[in-house]
Design an enzyme around this catalytic site. Structure first.
Site: not given
Length: 290
Positions: A45-46, A108, A134, A139, A162, A204
């Site tokens: 994501t980052t 989604y 993750y 999100r 994570k 993380i």
């Protein structure tokens, strides 16, 4: 599997034309490895993974693996909401020589828990690499439950998660229900210490771009039994942890890196850079933390 206690969810540097800047990627890697980072998570994501093409991700995997040269683990983000595409990308990552892959919960299309189990199981069967799950409901909209995580942990190469649910009860259930060598990492900087207190493995981190040594010190204090020192440092660092998420990530952390003299370029739409006012606020937060 333990990948270290402070891993950095690395930003992807871009040049003036919006292409990946591999020279600055090298600069960033060396900076991070000198400032408290035990491992790198790339194309997450980052790292603005939604706007990176598959070819760009593969090129990034190759570059980071070669630059790191086995000094720390490299974990490649290969997950998505298309199981077949995630399999293909995971196979490419394996060819690049990464140490593990990270698979985000599909966003989604909102699968149920059986769908999530089958998604991750199917990918796991198609790669020999260790897999980090993750879970980030904020999100992806869906939550990977403790029950499903525990079931997935029984697959031989699903070795870590994570956890960004913010639910300490759920994290406790995962730690209690998995084998001792299944690692559980916080995906939120501000949850690092609470998660360590219930048996988490580490963090993380996004903030480690800016306060990597301090994050490393905080985790080490806790693991050595200096809980009061760890808590005091957590409270001191909390404003910058929050400040780096004062706007959609990674906009604040890229701005903060620039303030520290590490250029990582702009962002790809639909993300935008901080306003002048937001930059001034970020400067104050960083100054007050020094």
């Amino acid at each position: 599997m333990n990948f270290g206690q402070v891993l950095t969810a690395m930003v992807t540097p871009f040049d003036a034309n919006g292409n990946i800047d591999y020279d600055q990627t090298t600069v960033l890697i060396e900076y991070l490895l000198s400032n408290g980072t035990d491992g790198l998570v790339i194309a997450g994501t980052t790292g603005e993974s939604p706007t990176l093409t598959a070819d760009e991700k593969i090129n990034l995997y190759n570059h980071v693996v070669k630059t790191v040269n086995k000094r720390v683990p490299v974990i490649a983000g290969t997950g998505g909401n298309n199981t077949k595409a995630s399999i293909e990308l995971s196979k490419e990552a394996q060819q690049c020589g990464v140490d593990a892959v990270m698979l985000v919960t599909p966003y989604y299309n909102k699968p149920n828990q059986l769908g999530l189990y089958q998604h991750f199981r199917t990918i796991a069967e198609q790669t020999e690499l260790p897999i980090m799950l993750y879970n980030i409901p904020g999100r992806s909209i869906i939550n990977l439950t403790a029950e499903t995580t525990i079931a997935l942990s029984k697959l031989s190469n699903i070795v870590s998660i994570k956890e960004s649910s913010g639910d300490l009860d759920q994290v406790s259930e995962i730690i209690e229900g998995t084998e001792h060598d299944f690692s559980v990492y916080s995906g939120d900087d501000s949850m690092t210490l609470p998660m360590l207190s219930i048996g988490g493995s580490g963090i993380i981190s996004v903030a480690s771009h800016i306060i990597g040594k301090e994050m490393q010190e905080m985790v080490t204090f806790f693991k050595e039994g200096n809980v009061r020192k760890a808590a005091r440092l957590h409270r001191k660092l909390l404003p910058i942890m929050k400040g780096l998420f004062s706007a959609p990530s990674p906009s604040p952390v890229k701005a903060a890196l620039r303030l520290k003299g590490i250029e990582t370029g702009g962002l790809r739409l639909p993300l935008v850079e901080l306003s002048d006012q937001e930059i001034q606020q970020l400067k104050m937060v960083i100054k007050n933390t020094d």
